[in-house]
Design a protein around this motif. Structure first.
Motif, short mmCIF file in Angstrom:
data_model
loop_
_atom_site.label_atom_id
_atom_site.label_comp_id
_atom_site.label_asym_id
_atom_site.label_seq_id
_atom_site.Cartn_x
_atom_site.Cartn_y
_atom_site.Cartn_z
N ILE A 10 0.87 -1.17 0.00
CA ILE A 10 0.00 0.00 0.00
C ILE A 10 0.90 1.22 0.00
CG2 ILE A 10 -1.81 1.28 1.19
CD1 ILE A 10 -2.61 -1.34 2.57
N ASN A 25 -0.32 7.05 -3.25
CA ASN A 25 -1.21 6.47 -4.27
C ASN A 25 -2.58 6.15 -3.68
OD1 ASN A 25 1.60 6.09 -4.96
ND2 ASN A 25 0.92 4.84 -6.67
N ALA A 26 -2.57 5.53 -2.50
CA ALA A 26 -3.82 5.10 -1.90
C ALA A 26 -4.69 6.28 -1.49
CB ALA A 26 -3.53 4.21 -0.68
N SER A 69 -6.76 7.09 -5.32
CA SER A 69 -7.76 6.02 -5.27
C SER A 69 -8.78 6.20 -6.38
CB SER A 69 -8.46 6.01 -3.91
OG SER A 69 -9.27 7.17 -3.75
N LYS A 70 -9.41 5.10 -6.78
CA LYS A 70 -10.42 5.12 -7.84
C LYS A 70 -11.69 4.44 -7.32
CE LYS A 70 -6.91 4.90 -11.47
NZ LYS A 70 -5.79 5.02 -10.54
N ILE A 75 -11.24 9.62 -3.04
CA ILE A 75 -11.82 9.91 -1.73
C ILE A 75 -12.37 11.34 -1.77
CG2 ILE A 75 -11.32 10.16 0.74
CD1 ILE A 75 -9.03 8.18 0.37
N GLU A 123 -4.59 15.24 -6.17
CA GLU A 123 -5.30 14.14 -6.83
C GLU A 123 -5.05 14.13 -8.33
OE1 GLU A 123 -9.14 13.29 -3.96
OE2 GLU A 123 -9.32 14.84 -5.52
N SER A 182 3.21 3.78 -9.72
CA SER A 182 3.04 2.50 -9.05
C SER A 182 4.37 1.76 -9.12
CB SER A 182 1.93 1.67 -9.73
OG SER A 182 1.82 0.42 -9.10
#
Length: 222
Positions: free
Chosen positions: A182, A186-187, A191-192, A195, A215, A221
């Protein structure tokens, strides 16, 4: 009988956290992962190859001597040897990665939810660290030189950074066949679907325009 029952409950309570701490122990010699379910057994998230059909290649990964491509925004590249790359790892509770760093390359803050990591520096020097859990959030950090070894406890946020002007290389062993990754940025910001802005703005005490900017970035990755 009551005393024996109480003792059994105590032993069960002591054993329970351990049972969920890492990959389950194998109950057979091998369980080489295969995608074809025909006459195969499903174990630990993978189908097992018939043991009579095993070959040496089921337990072989080649090419870890080759440098990873570090021409990205982070200046680093992780080459994994997890169960998906080496099917013979299935049920064995262990895996490996090679990490290449360009000068000033970074393996950004991330966690492995299912594995502890032990890292050895093969070339160059790295600044590494991890952050303890709430409420202390203490940074444990060290500069590692060639041959030095460092451990990142399971689930904790950690990073590796090449502060030097030359390339660096490290190898890491992990206590899971599939430790997971994680990457924090990125998280949170990639996110997709995203948030909600108001959630991140309040969490990080930032203006929503700053959240929108973050964002919109390209999060590598690794």
């Amino acid at each position: 009988m009551g005393a024996h029952f109480n003792l059994a409950l105590i032993l069960l309570a002591l054993a329970t956290p351990i049972a969920f701490a890492d990959d389950p122990s194998p109950l057979q010699d091998t369980c080489v992962a295969v995608s074809d379910s025909t006459s195969a057994v499903f174990v630990n998230g993978k189908f097992c190859k018939n043991p009579k059909l095993l070959t040496a290649n089921d337990f072989l990964f080649e090419g870890l001597d080759k440098p990873g491509n570090t021409s990205n925004n982070l200046g680093s590249k992780v080459t994994p040897v997890f169960v998906d790359q080496l099917p013979g790892l299935n049920t064995l509770g262990i895996s490996l990665v090679r990490i290449d760093f360009a000068p000033y390359g970074l393996n950004p803050p991330h966690t492995h939810p299912r594995g502890t990591e032990i890292l050895v520096v093969l070339e160059g020097a790295l600044s590494v660290g991890f952050v303890t859990s709430n409420p202390d959030n203490r940074l444990i950090t060290k500069v590692l030189n060639k041959g030095d070894v460092f451990v990142f406890p399971i689930g904790l946020i950690h990073f590796q950074y090449n502060q030097g002007k030359t390339n660096a290389v490290a190898l890491s062993g992990l206590s899971s066949q599939n430790p997971g990754v994680i990457t924090i940025a990125n998280a949170v910001f990639g996110s997709k679907p995203p948030i909600y802005d108001e959630v991140l703005a309040k969490a990080f005490q930032l203006d929503k325009k700053v959240i929108d900017y973050l964002e919109a970035q390209f999060w590598v990755s690794n």
